[in-house]
Structures are given as C-alpha cells and as structure tokens.
Design an enzyme around this catalytic site. Structure first.
Site: not given
Ligand code: PSU
Ligand code: MN
Length: 316
Positions: A35, A117, A149, A151-153, A170
């Site tokens: 990426e 990602v 919130d 992530s679209s990952d 993390k």
C-alpha cells in the site's frame, strides 16, 4: 514533485500495471501488493522512501515481485518505478489518503491518491494479486459503538478475496471489537506462530484467535481452499512484531496508554483522535515507535513473500 508516467500502459480496466508485475502475473509467479498510505501518511521523508525501497527489496530477496499501488494523475498504478516511489515519498500528504470511498473521486479529478488497505485490496484483486503486505490495518475505534468509526478495511476484508499480512492492529483501536467485526464479516483471521492476535507494537493483545498457522505453506493451503470454494471473503494473517523489537514495543504500549488518558482528559474525539494519538506516541517514545514500525513492516514483507511463493507453488 509531480509523478511521472512510467512505461506502464493503462489496460482495459483503467489500471496501469507495470511490465514486471504483468509478466510475473502472466507466468503465475509470486507477486506481493503493497500500500501507499503508509508511505505518504504513515512515515516522514526520507525514512518513508528508505522503508518503501527496503520493503520492496525484502520481497524480491524472498522470491516475489513487489507491486506498490497508488493513484497517479488519476490513473491507478500497480507496480511503481523507483522514480514514482520517490515522488510519492517526497509528496507525502499532498497525496490524498484514498480508501475505497475515495477512489472514484480521485480518479475522476485526475488526482494523486495514496491507497489505504481497503483501496489497495480492491486494486490488487482487480489485477489478480492474492497477497498484500502492510504494517497494520484499520479497525473499530475505541467508543466505535457510539461514533460508528469503523475502518472500511474491515468491510473490504469481508468482500474481497485478498490475503492481508499485518502485525495486527494498534491498541489505539478497540481490538476485541475489531475481531468481533471481522467475524461478522466472515473474515478468516489467522495468527502466525502464535495463538494470540498481536497488537502491532507488541506480540500480545489478550485476544485469542481460533486459527493458528506455523508456516508459509500452511497459509498457502488456507488461501487455496478459500479460492477453490469461492468464499469471496478476505483473509487476515497476523504476524507478531519480531522479539528483538518487542521490548521497545512495551515502552511504546505504555506511551499509548498515557496518550489515551490524555485524550480522554482533554475530551478529544472524532477524527481528531488518531492524529492526536500518533503525534503524542511519537513524542512520548522519542521517535522509537517509528523504528519498531519499520522493523515490523519488513518482517511482514518477508513472511508475505514466502506465502506468495508457497501459493504460486501450489498452483503449478
Ligand atoms: N494502521 C497503522 N498504520 C497505517 C494505517 C493503519 O498502524 O498506516 C493506515 C492504513 O493505510 C489503513 C488506514 O488502511 O490507515 C486506515 O485508516 P482509517 O482508520 O481511516 O480507515
Ligand atoms: Mn475511520
């Protein structure tokens, strides 16, 4: 520095694949997608360029072809030249952080995009690259049940059959909820040579995963089964940070805990939280978080390249 076009020609899918990556894919060779958000938004220049080049070198040394993915002047590129990589690293935040939702806009406006990602998985799958190496993926944020919130990952992993090799997520994120969300999305989560999901800077998170893998060949068999059955979903292989860097990882973890407390006391919320956290962690660790980050990405590249080779051998 404006990115230049390479010898890549834009194919029918509107994606420019470098000649080297195209040749490797045509012969069924091992290719590893990489990426670009990590280059443009994750590390400062010149460490970002040095790391990007070292990661590509590690992939090559282990028998695979690296394919760094980014959008240059509105054209998605798979496989970058040295010159293009440098342009990305120097431009940094001038490249728009591009997740799946941003792709169409960046392309339509002829912009420059650093793929996250989710966007990198999308393009890797589009051109037929099954393996993708990164540092850490996005996840469910703390208080994500209120802020939404997420992530679209994680949704990308649910619908795109690409295997992502990362050091977990993390601990600034909510790791147990991230794993719950991945389960809901039907994502196979495997931990490499451990039973526990790693927390990026440290080997432990307190969260066990049901699938443990101990070799690249074992990973390749899972990827092969996923493909044969047309499951259509992605696979996350979580590789713990190497032991020799986990010590500084523990110090970084305590900085994260301190920064989280500061954020809570200052009532920092929403999209301000991640920049605040990353900055505080960097300051509180005197920059050692960056060195650990670089070490784990290179280790992931080593494991990812070996998995790509094992998978290509299974297909021969
Ligand atoms: N986590 C990290 N380092 C990173 C990222 C995540 O430890 O550089 C980047 C990746 O590109 C990931 C993106 O896909 O951030 C997730 O962003 P968001 O939380 O906005 O979905
Ligand atoms: Mn988000």
């Amino acid at each position: 520095m404006s990115p230049s076009s390479s010898s890549s020609s834009t194919g029918p899918m509107g994606v420019a694949v470098s000649p080297e990556v195209e040749a490797a894919l045509a012969r069924g060779g091992a290719v590893v997608a990489l990426e670009s958000t990590i280059i443009c938004h994750g590390m400062p220049y010149p460490k970002n360029l040095q790391t990007a080049m070292e990661v590509e070198a590690v992939v090559r040394e282990n028998g695979a072809v690296p394919a760094t993915i980014a959008i240059l002047n509105g054209v998605p590129h798979v496989g970058l030249s040295g010159e293009q990589l440098k342009s990305l690293a120097v431009s940094g935040r001038q490249f728009q952080k591009t997740a799946r939702r941003d792709i169409a806009h960046v392309v339509a406006s002829g912009g420059n995009g650093a793929t996250t990602v989710s966007a990198t998985m999308f393009f890797a799958h589009k051109v037929g690259i099954p393996i993708f190496v990164t540092g850490g993926i996005g996840g469910v944020h703390r208080n994500g049940e209120q802020t939404m919130d997420i992530s679209s990952d994680l949704t990308e992993l649910g619908k795109t059959p690409v295997t992502v090799i990362s050091a977990g997520v993390k601990s600034i994120l909510d790791i147990p909820r991230t794993l719950e969300y991945l389960e809901t999305q039907g994502v196979t989560v495997a931990a490499y040579k451990t039973n526990e999901f790693p927390a990026f800077f440290t080997e432990v998170s307190g969260c066990k995963v049901p699938c443990r893998v101990d070799s690249p060949e074992e990973c390749a068999k899972i990827i092969y089964a996923n493909k044969n059955l047309h499951l259509g979903s992605g696979i996350l292989i979580a590789v713990p940070i190497p032991k020799e860097h986990a010590a500084s990882g523990n110090a970084i973890e305590s900085a994260i805990q301190k920064a989280l407390k500061e954020a809570e006391d200052k009532n920092i919320i929403g999209n301000a939280i991640t920049p605040f956290m990353l900055d505080r962690v960097k300051v509180l660790t005197g920059g050692s978080s960056l060195e650990a980050n670089i070490a784990l990405v290179k280790n992931n590249a080593l494991v990812g390249a070996k998995i790509a080779v094992a998978l290509s051998d299974l297909h021969q």
